[in-house]
Motif scaffolding. Structure first.
Motif, PDB file in Angstrom:
ATOM      1  N   THR A  87      -4.852   1.694  -2.772  1.00 52.13           N
ATOM      2  CA  THR A  87      -4.317   0.585  -3.575  1.00 52.13           C
ATOM      3  C   THR A  87      -3.996  -0.641  -2.726  1.00 52.13           C
ATOM      4  O   THR A  87      -4.132  -1.756  -3.187  1.00 52.13           O
ATOM      5  CB  THR A  87      -2.998   0.976  -4.284  1.00 52.13           C
ATOM      6  OG1 THR A  87      -2.073   1.434  -3.295  1.00 52.13           O
ATOM      7  CG2 THR A  87      -3.241   2.017  -5.346  1.00 52.13           C
ATOM      8  N   ASP A  88      -3.505  -0.423  -1.479  1.00 50.75           N
ATOM      9  CA  ASP A  88      -2.920  -1.507  -0.677  1.00 50.75           C
ATOM     10  C   ASP A  88      -1.721  -2.093  -1.421  1.00 50.75           C
ATOM     11  O   ASP A  88      -1.397  -3.269  -1.268  1.00 50.75           O
ATOM     12  CB  ASP A  88      -3.936  -2.608  -0.354  1.00 50.75           C
ATOM     13  CG  ASP A  88      -3.572  -3.387   0.915  1.00 50.75           C
ATOM     14  OD1 ASP A  88      -2.711  -2.903   1.681  1.00 50.75           O
ATOM     15  OD2 ASP A  88      -4.121  -4.475   1.127  1.00 50.75           O
ATOM     16  N   CYS A  89      -1.068  -1.272  -2.257  1.00 51.96           N
ATOM     17  CA  CYS A  89       0.049  -1.769  -3.049  1.00 51.96           C
ATOM     18  C   CYS A  89       1.208  -2.181  -2.149  1.00 51.96           C
ATOM     19  O   CYS A  89       1.351  -1.614  -1.067  1.00 51.96           O
ATOM     20  CB  CYS A  89       0.491  -0.713  -4.074  1.00 51.96           C
ATOM     21  SG  CYS A  89       1.241   0.759  -3.373  1.00 51.96           S
ATOM     22  N   THR A 118      -5.002   6.311  -0.186  1.00 51.43           N
ATOM     23  CA  THR A 118      -5.098   6.370   1.275  1.00 51.43           C
ATOM     24  C   THR A 118      -4.520   5.152   1.994  1.00 51.43           C
ATOM     25  O   THR A 118      -4.552   5.099   3.219  1.00 51.43           O
ATOM     26  CB  THR A 118      -6.564   6.553   1.751  1.00 51.43           C
ATOM     27  OG1 THR A 118      -7.321   5.381   1.398  1.00 51.43           O
ATOM     28  CG2 THR A 118      -7.186   7.786   1.140  1.00 51.43           C
ATOM     29  N   HIS A 119      -4.012   4.179   1.207  1.00 54.48           N
ATOM     30  CA  HIS A 119      -3.438   3.011   1.891  1.00 54.48           C
ATOM     31  C   HIS A 119      -2.433   2.305   0.990  1.00 54.48           C
ATOM     32  O   HIS A 119      -2.813   1.667   0.010  1.00 54.48           O
ATOM     33  CB  HIS A 119      -4.551   2.037   2.303  1.00 54.48           C
ATOM     34  CG  HIS A 119      -4.084   0.956   3.232  1.00 54.48           C
ATOM     35  ND1 HIS A 119      -4.404   0.949   4.577  1.00 54.48           N
ATOM     36  CD2 HIS A 119      -3.324  -0.141   3.025  1.00 54.48           C
ATOM     37  CE1 HIS A 119      -3.856  -0.116   5.146  1.00 54.48           C
ATOM     38  NE2 HIS A 119      -3.200  -0.794   4.224  1.00 54.48           N
ATOM     39  N   ALA A 120      -1.154   2.443   1.318  1.00 55.75           N
ATOM     40  CA  ALA A 120      -0.110   1.819   0.503  1.00 55.75           C
ATOM     41  C   ALA A 120       0.998   1.298   1.396  1.00 55.75           C
ATOM     42  O   ALA A 120       1.075   1.640   2.588  1.00 55.75           O
ATOM     43  CB  ALA A 120       0.460   2.856  -0.465  1.00 55.75           C
ATOM     44  N   HIS A 121       1.845   0.454   0.812  1.00 52.54           N
ATOM     45  CA  HIS A 121       2.985  -0.111   1.544  1.00 52.54           C
ATOM     46  C   HIS A 121       4.250   0.009   0.698  1.00 52.54           C
ATOM     47  O   HIS A 121       4.773  -0.978   0.202  1.00 52.54           O
ATOM     48  CB  HIS A 121       2.726  -1.584   1.883  1.00 52.54           C
ATOM     49  CG  HIS A 121       1.512  -1.798   2.722  1.00 52.54           C
ATOM     50  ND1 HIS A 121       1.462  -1.474   4.053  1.00 52.54           N
ATOM     51  CD2 HIS A 121       0.281  -2.287   2.423  1.00 52.54           C
ATOM     52  CE1 HIS A 121       0.260  -1.753   4.540  1.00 52.54           C
ATOM     53  NE2 HIS A 121      -0.478  -2.241   3.563  1.00 52.54           N
ATOM     54  N   TYR A 122       4.707   1.244   0.518  1.00 54.34           N
ATOM     55  CA  TYR A 122       5.915   1.458  -0.296  1.00 54.34           C
ATOM     56  C   TYR A 122       7.196   1.062   0.439  1.00 54.34           C
ATOM     57  O   TYR A 122       8.263   1.049  -0.166  1.00 54.34           O
ATOM     58  CB  TYR A 122       5.986   2.908  -0.783  1.00 54.34           C
ATOM     59  CG  TYR A 122       5.064   3.149  -1.958  1.00 54.34           C
ATOM     60  CD1 TYR A 122       5.387   2.643  -3.230  1.00 54.34           C
ATOM     61  CD2 TYR A 122       3.866   3.827  -1.800  1.00 54.34           C
ATOM     62  CE1 TYR A 122       4.533   2.830  -4.297  1.00 54.34           C
ATOM     63  CE2 TYR A 122       3.004   4.020  -2.872  1.00 54.34           C
ATOM     64  CZ  TYR A 122       3.349   3.525  -4.123  1.00 54.34           C
ATOM     65  OH  TYR A 122       2.514   3.697  -5.186  1.00 54.34           O
ATOM     66  N   VAL A 161     -12.446   1.703   7.666  1.00 58.36           N
ATOM     67  CA  VAL A 161     -12.276   0.270   7.432  1.00 58.36           C
ATOM     68  C   VAL A 161     -11.652   0.153   6.053  1.00 58.36           C
ATOM     69  O   VAL A 161     -12.287   0.462   5.041  1.00 58.36           O
ATOM     70  CB  VAL A 161     -13.601  -0.500   7.519  1.00 58.36           C
ATOM     71  CG1 VAL A 161     -13.343  -1.999   7.345  1.00 58.36           C
ATOM     72  CG2 VAL A 161     -14.292  -0.232   8.855  1.00 58.36           C
ATOM     73  N   HIS A 162     -10.374  -0.230   6.040  1.00 61.98           N
ATOM     74  CA  HIS A 162      -9.645  -0.225   4.767  1.00 61.98           C
ATOM     75  C   HIS A 162      -9.913  -1.516   4.007  1.00 61.98           C
ATOM     76  O   HIS A 162     -10.236  -2.540   4.591  1.00 61.98           O
ATOM     77  CB  HIS A 162      -8.153   0.040   5.039  1.00 61.98           C
ATOM     78  CG  HIS A 162      -7.237  -1.084   4.786  1.00 61.98           C
ATOM     79  ND1 HIS A 162      -6.736  -1.364   3.530  1.00 61.98           N
ATOM     80  CD2 HIS A 162      -6.726  -2.012   5.606  1.00 61.98           C
ATOM     81  CE1 HIS A 162      -5.956  -2.424   3.630  1.00 61.98           C
ATOM     82  NE2 HIS A 162      -5.933  -2.837   4.859  1.00 61.98           N
ATOM     83  N   CYS A 163      -9.835  -1.415   2.682  1.00 62.37           N
ATOM     84  CA  CYS A 163     -10.080  -2.564   1.814  1.00 62.37           C
ATOM     85  C   CYS A 163     -11.398  -3.217   2.219  1.00 62.37           C
ATOM     86  O   CYS A 163     -11.464  -4.426   2.435  1.00 62.37           O
ATOM     87  CB  CYS A 163      -8.931  -3.551   1.960  1.00 62.37           C
ATOM     88  SG  CYS A 163      -8.525  -4.351   0.432  1.00 62.37           S
ATOM     89  N   GLY A 221      -2.181   2.742  12.555  1.00 63.10           N
ATOM     90  CA  GLY A 221      -2.518   1.521  11.825  1.00 63.10           C
ATOM     91  C   GLY A 221      -1.414   1.078  10.902  1.00 63.10           C
ATOM     92  O   GLY A 221      -0.345   1.667  10.908  1.00 63.10           O
ATOM     93  N   GLU A 222      -1.664   0.004  10.142  1.00 65.68           N
ATOM     94  CA  GLU A 222      -2.990  -0.558  10.161  1.00 65.68           C
ATOM     95  C   GLU A 222      -3.117  -1.544  11.303  1.00 65.68           C
ATOM     96  O   GLU A 222      -2.170  -2.255  11.636  1.00 65.68           O
ATOM     97  CB  GLU A 222      -3.319  -1.225   8.827  1.00 65.68           C
ATOM     98  CG  GLU A 222      -2.302  -2.262   8.377  1.00 65.68           C
ATOM     99  CD  GLU A 222      -2.719  -2.872   7.048  1.00 65.68           C
ATOM    100  OE1 GLU A 222      -1.918  -2.811   6.114  1.00 65.68           O
ATOM    101  OE2 GLU A 222      -3.836  -3.410   6.944  1.00 65.68           O
ATOM    102  N   ALA A 223      -4.305  -1.579  11.865  1.00 64.20           N
ATOM    103  CA  ALA A 223      -4.559  -2.407  13.032  1.00 64.20           C
ATOM    104  C   ALA A 223      -5.916  -3.077  12.862  1.00 64.20           C
ATOM    105  O   ALA A 223      -6.775  -2.567  12.149  1.00 64.20           O
ATOM    106  CB  ALA A 223      -4.574  -1.536  14.279  1.00 64.20           C
TER     107      ALA A 223
HETATM  108 NI    NI Z   1      -2.459  -2.856   4.003  1.00 64.72          NI
END
Ligand code: NI
Length: 254
Positions: free
Chosen positions: A202-204, A5-9, A152-154, A91-93
């Motif tokens: 992951t927030d990868c 649900t949260h990545a930065h490819y 609320v991520h991570c 987001g992310e914000a």
């Molecule tokens: Ni992130």
């Protein structure tokens, strides 16, 4: 198998082999990926990637690090982009008092603007909270975000904060940090997070779980996060994946 649900490819860490990595993680069981933006430029990239890959979705918005650089025009363009069918969140914000790359005042202004966009387009907001727990909570409460309107991520808050977030019906996503040695706080928070509000991320390329901490992260490593949470909760890995997938599909309406 799971939804990241949260990545930065779009991150430059993937410039050399983005295509291969995305093929690998999708073939390996990552059903869907939500790629989160940092500013207007990366919002565009996230939408382009979501158009290219059927299993990818985008979150568009301005990260607190970029708050000072974001113009009013950027916010208008992001709001237009937010109406795209593959955009599933804003987001992310949020607020980041660890780095303070932008002043607290600017961060708050931009976070508030992102929340307003989220409400106007009717898509939930992905919240970044780093060492800013009480201000983040205050702003979310003041904005009266509806149940299911934020994640609320991570998540890095206390069990006390988790109770407040849960009481509002806001979601949580948990990543590789739960596998780290100093994970006591998030493990305490997990004990009070309702099953139906929990998602995986992951927030990868960051936050790679143990035993691969330090390497570049990608969605395939989410398995280690999922196994750890399943162990903490005393349920099977399969059940944890099924539960968090259903939550993600519900939250992002995918
Ligand atoms: Ni992130």
């Amino acid at each position: 198998m799971f939804i990241d649900t949260h990545a930065h490819y779009d991150d430059e860490a993937f410039d050399i082999d983005r295509e291969e990595v995305l093929k690998k993680v999708h073939d390996g069981g990552t059903e869907c990926i939500i790629n989160a933006a940092q500013d207007y430029k990366t919002s565009l990239t996230c939408v382009e990637m979501a158009e290219k890959y059927p299993f990818m979705y985008a979150a568009v918005g301005v990260h607190p690090h970029e708050a000072e650089k974001a113009s009013l025009k950027d916010l208008e363009l992001i709001e237009e982009l937010a109406k795209h069918e593959k955009v599933v969140a804003i987001g992310e914000a949020g607020l980041d008092y660890h780095y303070n790359f932008s002043s607290e005042q600017e961060q708050k202004r931009i976070f508030a603007a992102n929340i307003e966009i989220s409400k106007r387009v009717g898509k939930p907001i992905v919240v970044h909270d780093r060492e800013a727990h009480s201000d983040v909570l205050d702003m979310m409460r003041d904005a009266d975000i509806k149940p299911g309107g934020a994640v609320v991520h991570c998540f890095s808050g206390s069990a006390e904060m988790a109770k407040i977030v849960a009481s509002k019906g806001w979601f949580f996503s948990v990543g590789g940090a739960v596998t780290f040695k100093n994970a006591r706080r998030i493990i305490e928070a997990l004990a009070v997070i309702p099953d139906e509000l929990l998602m995986l991320e992951t927030d990868c390329p960051y936050m790679t779980p143990v035993p691969f901490r330090g390497r570049r992260n990608d969605s395939s490593y989410i398995e280690y996060t999922a196994r750890k949470i399943a162990e903490i909760k005393g349920i099977s890995y399969e059940m944890l994946c099924e539960m968090t997938n259903a939550n993600a599909r519900n939250f992002f309406a995918i």
